[in-house]
Structures are given as C-alpha cells and as structure tokens.
Design an enzyme around this catalytic site. Structure first.
Site, PDB file in Angstrom:
ATOM      1  N   GLU A 115      11.996  20.055  -9.715  1.00 37.69           N
ATOM      2  CA  GLU A 115      11.779  21.236  -8.906  1.00 37.69           C
ATOM      3  C   GLU A 115      12.765  21.278  -7.733  1.00 37.69           C
ATOM      4  O   GLU A 115      13.114  20.246  -7.162  1.00 37.69           O
ATOM      5  CB  GLU A 115      10.330  21.289  -8.412  1.00 37.69           C
ATOM      6  CG  GLU A 115       9.365  21.562  -9.562  1.00 37.69           C
ATOM      7  CD  GLU A 115       7.912  21.679  -9.140  1.00 37.69           C
ATOM      8  OE1 GLU A 115       7.152  22.347  -9.863  1.00 37.69           O
ATOM      9  OE2 GLU A 115       7.527  21.110  -8.101  1.00 37.69           O
ATOM     10  N   CYS A 128      16.170  22.493  -0.704  1.00 36.98           N
ATOM     11  CA  CYS A 128      15.590  21.158  -0.869  1.00 36.98           C
ATOM     12  C   CYS A 128      15.809  20.739  -2.313  1.00 36.98           C
ATOM     13  O   CYS A 128      15.274  21.359  -3.232  1.00 36.98           O
ATOM     14  CB  CYS A 128      14.102  21.200  -0.520  1.00 36.98           C
ATOM     15  SG  CYS A 128      13.258  19.614  -0.710  1.00 36.98           S
ATOM     16  N   CYS A 135       9.221   9.834  -9.245  1.00 38.64           N
ATOM     17  CA  CYS A 135       9.474   8.996  -8.079  1.00 38.64           C
ATOM     18  C   CYS A 135       8.818   7.643  -8.296  1.00 38.64           C
ATOM     19  O   CYS A 135       7.760   7.545  -8.911  1.00 38.64           O
ATOM     20  CB  CYS A 135       8.920   9.654  -6.814  1.00 38.64           C
ATOM     21  SG  CYS A 135       9.380   8.812  -5.281  1.00 38.64           S
ATOM     22  N   CYS A 139       4.030   6.931  -2.651  1.00 30.79           N
ATOM     23  CA  CYS A 139       3.453   7.192  -1.330  1.00 30.79           C
ATOM     24  C   CYS A 139       2.132   7.922  -1.538  1.00 30.79           C
ATOM     25  O   CYS A 139       2.074   8.928  -2.245  1.00 30.79           O
ATOM     26  CB  CYS A 139       4.413   8.024  -0.486  1.00 30.79           C
ATOM     27  SG  CYS A 139       5.976   7.172  -0.144  1.00 30.79           S
ATOM     28  N   CYS A 142       1.671  11.826  -1.097  1.00 28.16           N
ATOM     29  CA  CYS A 142       2.681  12.697  -1.678  1.00 28.16           C
ATOM     30  C   CYS A 142       2.365  13.007  -3.130  1.00 28.16           C
ATOM     31  O   CYS A 142       2.191  12.099  -3.951  1.00 28.16           O
ATOM     32  CB  CYS A 142       4.052  12.016  -1.575  1.00 28.16           C
ATOM     33  SG  CYS A 142       5.406  12.995  -2.249  1.00 28.16           S
ATOM     34  N   GLY A 194      11.927  12.261  -5.762  1.00 26.07           N
ATOM     35  CA  GLY A 194      12.675  11.014  -5.841  1.00 26.07           C
ATOM     36  C   GLY A 194      13.110  10.450  -4.498  1.00 26.07           C
ATOM     37  O   GLY A 194      13.036  11.110  -3.469  1.00 26.07           O
ATOM     38  N   GLU A 195      13.544   9.199  -4.522  1.00 28.15           N
ATOM     39  CA  GLU A 195      14.099   8.500  -3.361  1.00 28.15           C
ATOM     40  C   GLU A 195      15.614   8.499  -3.506  1.00 28.15           C
ATOM     41  O   GLU A 195      16.176   7.805  -4.370  1.00 28.15           O
ATOM     42  CB  GLU A 195      13.555   7.072  -3.303  1.00 28.15           C
ATOM     43  CG  GLU A 195      14.306   6.104  -2.395  1.00 28.15           C
ATOM     44  CD  GLU A 195      14.447   6.568  -0.953  1.00 28.15           C
ATOM     45  OE1 GLU A 195      15.595   6.778  -0.516  1.00 28.15           O
ATOM     46  OE2 GLU A 195      13.409   6.732  -0.284  1.00 28.15           O
ATOM     47  N   SER A 226      16.928  12.255   3.171  1.00 27.17           N
ATOM     48  CA  SER A 226      15.656  11.681   3.607  1.00 27.17           C
ATOM     49  C   SER A 226      15.330  10.451   2.770  1.00 27.17           C
ATOM     50  O   SER A 226      15.308  10.515   1.542  1.00 27.17           O
ATOM     51  CB  SER A 226      14.537  12.712   3.465  1.00 27.17           C
ATOM     52  OG  SER A 226      13.289  12.142   3.814  1.00 27.17           O
ATOM     53  N   SER A 248      11.227   8.989   6.310  1.00 27.29           N
ATOM     54  CA  SER A 248       9.793   9.223   6.115  1.00 27.29           C
ATOM     55  C   SER A 248       9.047   8.069   6.780  1.00 27.29           C
ATOM     56  O   SER A 248       8.824   7.025   6.166  1.00 27.29           O
ATOM     57  CB  SER A 248       9.464   9.293   4.620  1.00 27.29           C
ATOM     58  OG  SER A 248      10.093  10.398   4.029  1.00 27.29           O
ATOM     59  N   PHE A 249       8.660   8.269   8.025  1.00 30.00           N
ATOM     60  CA  PHE A 249       8.119   7.164   8.830  1.00 30.00           C
ATOM     61  C   PHE A 249       6.596   7.080   8.705  1.00 30.00           C
ATOM     62  O   PHE A 249       6.056   6.102   8.219  1.00 30.00           O
ATOM     63  CB  PHE A 249       8.542   7.360  10.290  1.00 30.00           C
ATOM     64  CG  PHE A 249       8.581   6.076  11.067  1.00 30.00           C
ATOM     65  CD1 PHE A 249       9.466   5.074  10.724  1.00 30.00           C
ATOM     66  CD2 PHE A 249       7.737   5.875  12.145  1.00 30.00           C
ATOM     67  CE1 PHE A 249       9.511   3.877  11.436  1.00 30.00           C
ATOM     68  CE2 PHE A 249       7.769   4.690  12.868  1.00 30.00           C
ATOM     69  CZ  PHE A 249       8.661   3.695  12.514  1.00 30.00           C
ATOM     70  N   HIS A 250       5.891   8.073   9.229  1.00 36.15           N
ATOM     71  CA  HIS A 250       4.485   8.345   8.928  1.00 36.15           C
ATOM     72  C   HIS A 250       3.444   7.369   9.466  1.00 36.15           C
ATOM     73  O   HIS A 250       2.246   7.610   9.295  1.00 36.15           O
ATOM     74  CB  HIS A 250       4.262   8.492   7.413  1.00 36.15           C
ATOM     75  CG  HIS A 250       5.184   9.460   6.755  1.00 36.15           C
ATOM     76  ND1 HIS A 250       5.389  10.741   7.227  1.00 36.15           N
ATOM     77  CD2 HIS A 250       5.989   9.332   5.661  1.00 36.15           C
ATOM     78  CE1 HIS A 250       6.258  11.369   6.456  1.00 36.15           C
ATOM     79  NE2 HIS A 250       6.641  10.529   5.502  1.00 36.15           N
ATOM     80  N   ASN A 325       0.296  18.750   3.632  1.00 32.83           N
ATOM     81  CA  ASN A 325       0.144  19.814   2.640  1.00 32.83           C
ATOM     82  C   ASN A 325      -0.754  19.309   1.523  1.00 32.83           C
ATOM     83  O   ASN A 325      -0.348  18.463   0.721  1.00 32.83           O
ATOM     84  CB  ASN A 325       1.521  20.217   2.101  1.00 32.83           C
ATOM     85  CG  ASN A 325       2.414  20.773   3.196  1.00 32.83           C
ATOM     86  OD1 ASN A 325       2.025  21.689   3.904  1.00 32.83           O
ATOM     87  ND2 ASN A 325       3.601  20.202   3.359  1.00 32.83           N
ATOM     88  N   CYS A 368       6.307  20.586   1.562  1.00 31.58           N
ATOM     89  CA  CYS A 368       6.687  19.180   1.615  1.00 31.58           C
ATOM     90  C   CYS A 368       5.628  18.305   0.964  1.00 31.58           C
ATOM     91  O   CYS A 368       4.448  18.379   1.291  1.00 31.58           O
ATOM     92  CB  CYS A 368       6.880  18.771   3.078  1.00 31.58           C
ATOM     93  SG  CYS A 368       7.400  17.073   3.290  1.00 31.58           S
TER      94      CYS A 368
END
Length: 395
Positions: A115, A128, A135, A139, A142, A194-195, A226, A248-250, A325, A368
């Site tokens: 996507e 994006c 992935c 996480c 996500c 993905g990373e 990112s 991506s800290f979080h 989200n 996101c």
C-alpha cells in the site's frame, strides 16, 4: 555482528532472483544503467549520453515506451525495446478519503501487494511509500506489523511507487514544457509497510534516483526515512543517503519499548540515542524527528513526557505526537485529546516543537500504522495480539 554487514531478520528478506527476460531500466542507478546498455550493444563512448537521454524520458517525462523517445534513432529504440522494459508496479485499487488522502494498493512481482498513501496538504503533498512486503518488527500497536514479512522490495518497486503516484496526479510535464516548481508530490516519507533499514541497499538506490537533479529531483531534505531503530545501519544512512531521519520511539523506558517496539530488545534506548546523536553531524540534517504514538495508559503520562525531554537532550529534534489510529483487534486505545495536549505542552515548554499529527485517511485505513495489503488482511484476535505483545487486556 559487523556494523557494515547487511542487517536482515531471515533469508526471506532477500529479494528473489529476478526472472530472465528483458531488463527493467526503472530502479537502476546511472552507473548500472550505463553498464547494461554497454552489455547490450551501446558503444561505450555513447553510453553516458544515452543514459542521460533515457533518464530524462523516464524520470522527467514519465514515459514507458521506447517508441516515444524521439531524440533516439528508430534503430536504437528498436534495440532498446528488444532488451529492456520500463515497468512500475500495477495499481490494483485506489481509494480516496473524505480529506483528499489517496491510498493505492499496488501489485509487484510474484503477485504480492503493498500500500502507498498520498497526503495532500496546503502548498505540498507527501507520499508515504513502502519498503517491504509485510514487516518483520511486530510492533504491537501497528496493523502493518501483524502481516508477516514476505520479502524486500527492489529499487524499481520502491521508486515505482513514486512514479505511479505521479501518474495518478497527472504530474508528468508535457514534452517540451518546463518543469513546474509547484509540485503536488513534493515530499517522500519511508513510513509505509516494512522497516527501511532492513532493506538498506534497495532504499538507498531508489532514493538516489529520487534525488537525482536531472530526474525526479527531490531535495534530500524532502525525503524522510523512518526507522524503528536498526542501530548499525543509521550511520550508513547518514553517509550514503543523507536524508532526514525519523525514529519510531514511542516509549521512555526499555521495559515499555520492549513491548511496543520489540527491536528494542536488540538495540535498547541508550544504544539508539547514541547513534542518533551522531546522525545530524554526519548527514548535515537539521534535526531528527521522534515519532511518538499516544497510547492511553501506556506511554502518555506527565512522567513519560519529562523523561522524553531528558532522554533527547543534546539531539536537535522535534517530537511528532501521533494519536493512535485504531484498527480491528488493536490491543490499545487512543489517548484522550486533553492528555495529548498536556503531554505536548510539557515538551513545548522544554523548547522542542511538539506538533500533534492530525490523523489522515482514517476512513480508508490509510492512517499511520494502519497499512496492510488486502490479500493478507487475515485479522488476528485481540487476545492473540496481546499475547504476542506480552501485555494485558487492559492496556
């Protein structure tokens, strides 16, 4: 593990061998395009010029047919058509949100789908893009992370996402007309599926094409990569790509981040921050963006905000606060607006920009953390996701 070794999770992250047949010129950097042209009969003395001509047709004019490359002889165009193709991912579906966000489901080699999301804003437009099918990071907040990793995308499949978006936006200039400075697609963020740093070479080569001044010509400051924190590849990103960096800290403690972003168990917060402190100096980037998804009762307290400020001291930074989200089966809830604003105020008082990201495209699952290809959208139950994340049902 050597810091220079490619970082992968398993053998499935390596792109499959391409089928034999015509070579796709999309995704080849200039030196590689020159080499394949020479291999297929272009005189070496002409090769650099031919690369420049073909490059312009592909990346400035957006052409997909050699027949239309009118500054090349008919015989040479015929020879190109025998040996090469100009192929980009196929758009399977397009959805348009009430807020103007566009989400494309595109099909790549092997029948896989990823996507891509275009977000229009006043004076700019951000695309994006994805770097992997699925992935590997799992996480827990996500949706994309609930889809298993299939493989890395090739450079052609990555830059091809930019090209199909420009197709849809009608942004390729007519032949003979000057490039328009006011772009509908002005920014790229590698924040899709993905990373990116688990597909470093593919991402690097695609972004070099995006930044080439005689093609798509996006400034490195208009490209943001990112990462969830693949520490050994961060320095390479500064040296070999030089784009803006987002993380991506979080979470503000290893205990919480281990659950939210499991890669933290391999490279913890301290190791990640050490790598980030060096990044702006090497890449000449202005500042690093810390992405922080706001999860009710998990990472959104005043204490978390104060800890975050202490952790990032000495790093030129801004903090993007992202209201969670939600998606079907998600084990978390979005922090309240009042809680998010209070968190943002603490960061702002400490001298950091702390914009609260406005969710875009939620009605088409384009926001996101919501991306997940339709063919692999089998949903796990809330209980399964919670068990894998190591959290309680009350999180």
């Amino acid at each position: 593990m050597s810091a220079t070794a490619p970082i992968t999770q398993d053998v499935h992250t390596i792109p499959r061998k391409l089928p034999e047949g015509p070579i796709n010129l999309v995704g080849l950097r200039r030196d590689a395009m020159r080499d394949v042209l020479i291999e297929h009969g272009t005189p070496e003395k002409q090769a650099k010029m031919r690369v420049g001509q073909i490059w312009q047709w592909i990346y400035v004019k957006g052409l997909r047919s050699f027949d239309e490359m009118t500054n090349l002889s008919k015989d040479y165009r015929a020879k190109l058509a025998e040996n090469f193709v100009i192929e980009v991912p196929e758009v399977v579906t397009k959805q348009v949100s009430e807020d103007g966000t566009r989400k494309y489901l595109v099909r790549i080699a092997g029948g896989h789908e990823v996507e891509v999301v275009y977000i229009p804003e006043e004076g700019r437009g951000t695309l994006c893009i994805s770097s992997q099918v699925g992935c590997t990071l799992t996480c827990s907040f996500c949706h994309t992370g609930t889809q298993k990793l299939v493989r890395n995308l090739t450079p052609a499949e990555i830059i091809g996402q930019v090209m199909v978006a420009r197709d849809d936006l009608g942004e390729w200039p007519e032949p003979g007309t000057p490039n328009d400075e006011a772009r509908l697609l002005s920014n790229i963020v590698l924040m899709g599926m993905g990373e990116p740093l688990y597909n470093f070479e593919g991402v690097r080569d695609a972004m070099k094409i995006a930044m080439d001044p005689e093609g798509i010509s996006l400034s490195r400051r208009r490209i943001t990569l990112s990462t969830s924190g693949v520490v050994p590849e961060i320095a390479k990103t500064a040296e070999e790509i030089g784009c803006m960096l987002a993380v991506s800290f979080h979470a503000t403690t290893d205990d919480v981040r281990d659950k939210l972003v499991p890669i933290n168990k391999r490279w913890n917060i301290a190791e990640l921050l050490d790598a980030l402190r060096a990044y702006p100096k090497v890449s000449n980037s202005e500042r690093i963006t810390f992405e922080y998804v706001m999860l009710d009762g998990v990472n959104d307290t005043d204490e978390d905000a104060h800890r975050l400020v202490e952790l990032i001291k000495g790093i030129p930074a801004k903090i993007n606060l992202i209201p969670f989200n939600e998606w079907p089966g998600a084990p978390y809830k979005r922090s309240s607006n009042n809680r998010i604003r209070a968190f943002a105020h603490i960061i702002y008082k400490a001298g950091y920009a702390s914009p609260i990201r406005k969710p875009r495209g939620e009605d088409i699952m384009a926001a996101c953390g919501q991306l997940k290809s339709a063919t692999e959208r089998a949903r796990k139950s809330r209980k399964q996701i919670e068990a894998e994340a190591g959290i309680s049902g009350n999180a």
